[in-house]
Design an enzyme around this catalytic site. Structure first.
Site, PDB file in Angstrom:
ATOM      1  N   ASP A 134       7.567  -5.238 -10.755  1.00  0.00           N
ATOM      2  CA  ASP A 134       9.678  -5.855 -10.615  1.00  0.00           C
ATOM      3  C   ASP A 134       9.631  -5.293  -8.904  1.00  0.00           C
ATOM      4  O   ASP A 134      10.261  -6.701  -8.629  1.00  0.00           O
ATOM      5  CB  ASP A 134      10.259  -4.796 -10.930  1.00  0.00           C
ATOM      6  CG  ASP A 134      10.024  -3.045 -10.196  1.00  0.00           C
ATOM      7  OD1 ASP A 134       8.588  -2.845  -9.823  1.00  0.00           O
ATOM      8  OD2 ASP A 134      11.340  -2.137 -10.738  1.00  0.00           O
ATOM      9  N   GLU A 135       8.652  -5.570  -7.959  1.00  0.00           N
ATOM     10  CA  GLU A 135       8.360  -5.672  -6.881  1.00  0.00           C
ATOM     11  C   GLU A 135       8.763  -7.181  -6.639  1.00  0.00           C
ATOM     12  O   GLU A 135       9.484  -7.629  -5.163  1.00  0.00           O
ATOM     13  CB  GLU A 135       7.383  -5.373  -6.329  1.00  0.00           C
ATOM     14  CG  GLU A 135       7.446  -3.147  -6.285  1.00  0.00           C
ATOM     15  CD  GLU A 135       6.968  -2.779  -5.541  1.00  0.00           C
ATOM     16  OE1 GLU A 135       6.249  -2.589  -4.188  1.00  0.00           O
ATOM     17  OE2 GLU A 135       5.853  -1.938  -5.823  1.00  0.00           O
ATOM     18  N   TYR A 167       1.875  -7.005  -0.477  1.00  0.00           N
ATOM     19  CA  TYR A 167       1.484  -6.713  -2.045  1.00  0.00           C
ATOM     20  C   TYR A 167       2.521  -7.384  -2.799  1.00  0.00           C
ATOM     21  O   TYR A 167       2.255  -8.354  -4.212  1.00  0.00           O
ATOM     22  CB  TYR A 167       1.756  -5.494  -2.556  1.00  0.00           C
ATOM     23  CG  TYR A 167       1.246  -4.397  -3.679  1.00  0.00           C
ATOM     24  CD1 TYR A 167       0.513  -5.293  -4.299  1.00  0.00           C
ATOM     25  CD2 TYR A 167       3.058  -4.277  -4.473  1.00  0.00           C
ATOM     26  CE1 TYR A 167       0.919  -5.305  -6.191  1.00  0.00           C
ATOM     27  CE2 TYR A 167       2.064  -4.037  -5.187  1.00  0.00           C
ATOM     28  CZ  TYR A 167       2.054  -4.812  -6.631  1.00  0.00           C
ATOM     29  OH  TYR A 167       1.968  -4.021  -7.986  1.00  0.00           O
TER      30      TYR A 167
END
EC number: 4.2.1.46
Length: 361
Positions: A134-135, A167
């Site tokens: 979900d990031e 990331y």
């Protein structure tokens, strides 16, 4: 059904492999590079199964990827291999670009070449399931930033991407590649995006295992900023069930958000762990006294929260664990599995912990 699981020796990957071998009749080919966070001890209980095989390999190796597809006559791919720690991506982003973007591209091409040679029925049923985070969506308004009468937003499958760390940017890139291979080449892909996972076999660089183990060793419990960042916590075995449901029942071309319905401030998670340890392994002073606040992470997202209605409505999946039941199981597992913990705490891990947290005092 024979499934290729990449990153199957990692935290989530090993939970997926254990779930498939223990609860289905399907077979697993586990391809894992065995970087610092890959641990075959996490698969000891299923390693002797005739339906399980392991390949120590890098997904960036195109020749090797093609070989596995041809040798094993695969029906599906569950792609979990990834560099996944935000702090590591800030200090060393190159590995994240290589594994998460280039590795996904190489694997997609191997899958496409294999899939293109299948008969029509097998082509139709083949799935390439890309497991993401979900990031990629960035962050959401924090309760402290909105009026009390406003409804707090959730991430949905149509939320625009706005990654804020190397990331999450690398994972967003890989998500786009997977969807492009569906639209351009017709490869039957699925993407799932999950909230924060926790549970047994979690490598101790992440918040929950780090706090449990530091608390037991009498070390400081480092909290970024004020600890008011909010995350939606998903028990890893619930996630493994969801991922298997997606790869076996999900529709090609779709995205499924997977969440635990457990929004918690980081500091409240730490308080809960300390209170459980006070109950289970009490000492003279409360474990809360070990909490130490350190400088916040650059670009730290304020809040993540998943709307998991779609997977519930269309595929019938719901989490079985509440945060209270899951975190108790997690603490008890670490207390009962000290040998596993000692074996993963290598010198390389220790030096990284010192580098990351000692400079933030």
């Amino acid at each position: 059904m024979k499934i290729l699981v990449t990153g199957g020796a990692g935290f989530i990957g090993s939970a997926v492999v254990r779930h498939i071998i223990n609860n289905t009749q399907d077979s697993v080919v586990n391809v894992d590079k065995l970087t610092y966070a890959g641990n075959l001890e996490s698969l000891a209980e299923i390693s002797d199964s005739e339906r399980y095989s392991f390949e120590n390999a890098d997904i960036c190796d195109a020749e090797g990827d093609g070989l596995y597809f041809g040798q094993h006559q695969l029906d599906a791919v569950m792609h979990l291999a990834a560099e996944s720690h935000v702090d590591r991506s800030i200090t060393g982003p190159a590995a994240f670009i290589e594994t998460n973007i280039v590795g996904t591209y190489v694997l997609l091409e191997a899958a496409r070449n294999y899939w293109s040679g299948l008969d029509d029925e097998k082509k139709k049923n083949f799935r390439f399931h890309h497991i993401s985070t979900d990031e990629v969506y960035g962050d959401l308004p924090h309760p402290d930033e909105v009026n009390s009468n406003e409804t707090l937003q959730l991430f949905t499958e149509t939320t625009a991407y706005a990654p804020s760390s190397p990331y999450s940017a690398s994972k967003a890139s890989s998500d786009h590649l997977v969807r492009a291979w569906k639209r351009t080449y017709g490869l039957p892909t699925i993407v799932s995006n999950c909230s924060n996972n926790y549970g047994p076999y979690h490598f101790p660089e992440k918040l929950i295992p780090l706090v449990i183990l530091n608390a037991l060793e009498g070390k400081a419990l480092p909290i970024y900023g004020k600890g008011d960042q909010i995350r939606d916590w998903l028990y890893v075995e619930d996630h493994a069930r969801a991922l298997y449901t997606v790869v076996t029942e999900g529709k090609a071309g779709e995205t499924y958000n997977i969440g635990g319905h457990n929004e918690k401030k980081n500091i409240d998670v730490v308080f809960t762990i300390c209170d459980l340890l006070d109950e289970i392994v009490p000492k003279e002073k409360s474990y809360r006294e070990q909490i130490t606040y350190v400088a916040d992470r650059p670009g730290h997202d304020r809040r993540y929260a998943i709307d998991a209605d779609k997977i519930s409505r269309e595929l019938g999946w719901k989490p079985q664990e509440t945060f209270e039941s899951g975190i108790r199981k997690t603490v008890e597992w670490y207390l009962a599995n000290t040998n596993w913990v000692e074996n993963v705490k290598s010198g390389a891990y220790q030096s990284w912990i010192e580098q990351n947290y000692e400079g933030r005092q």
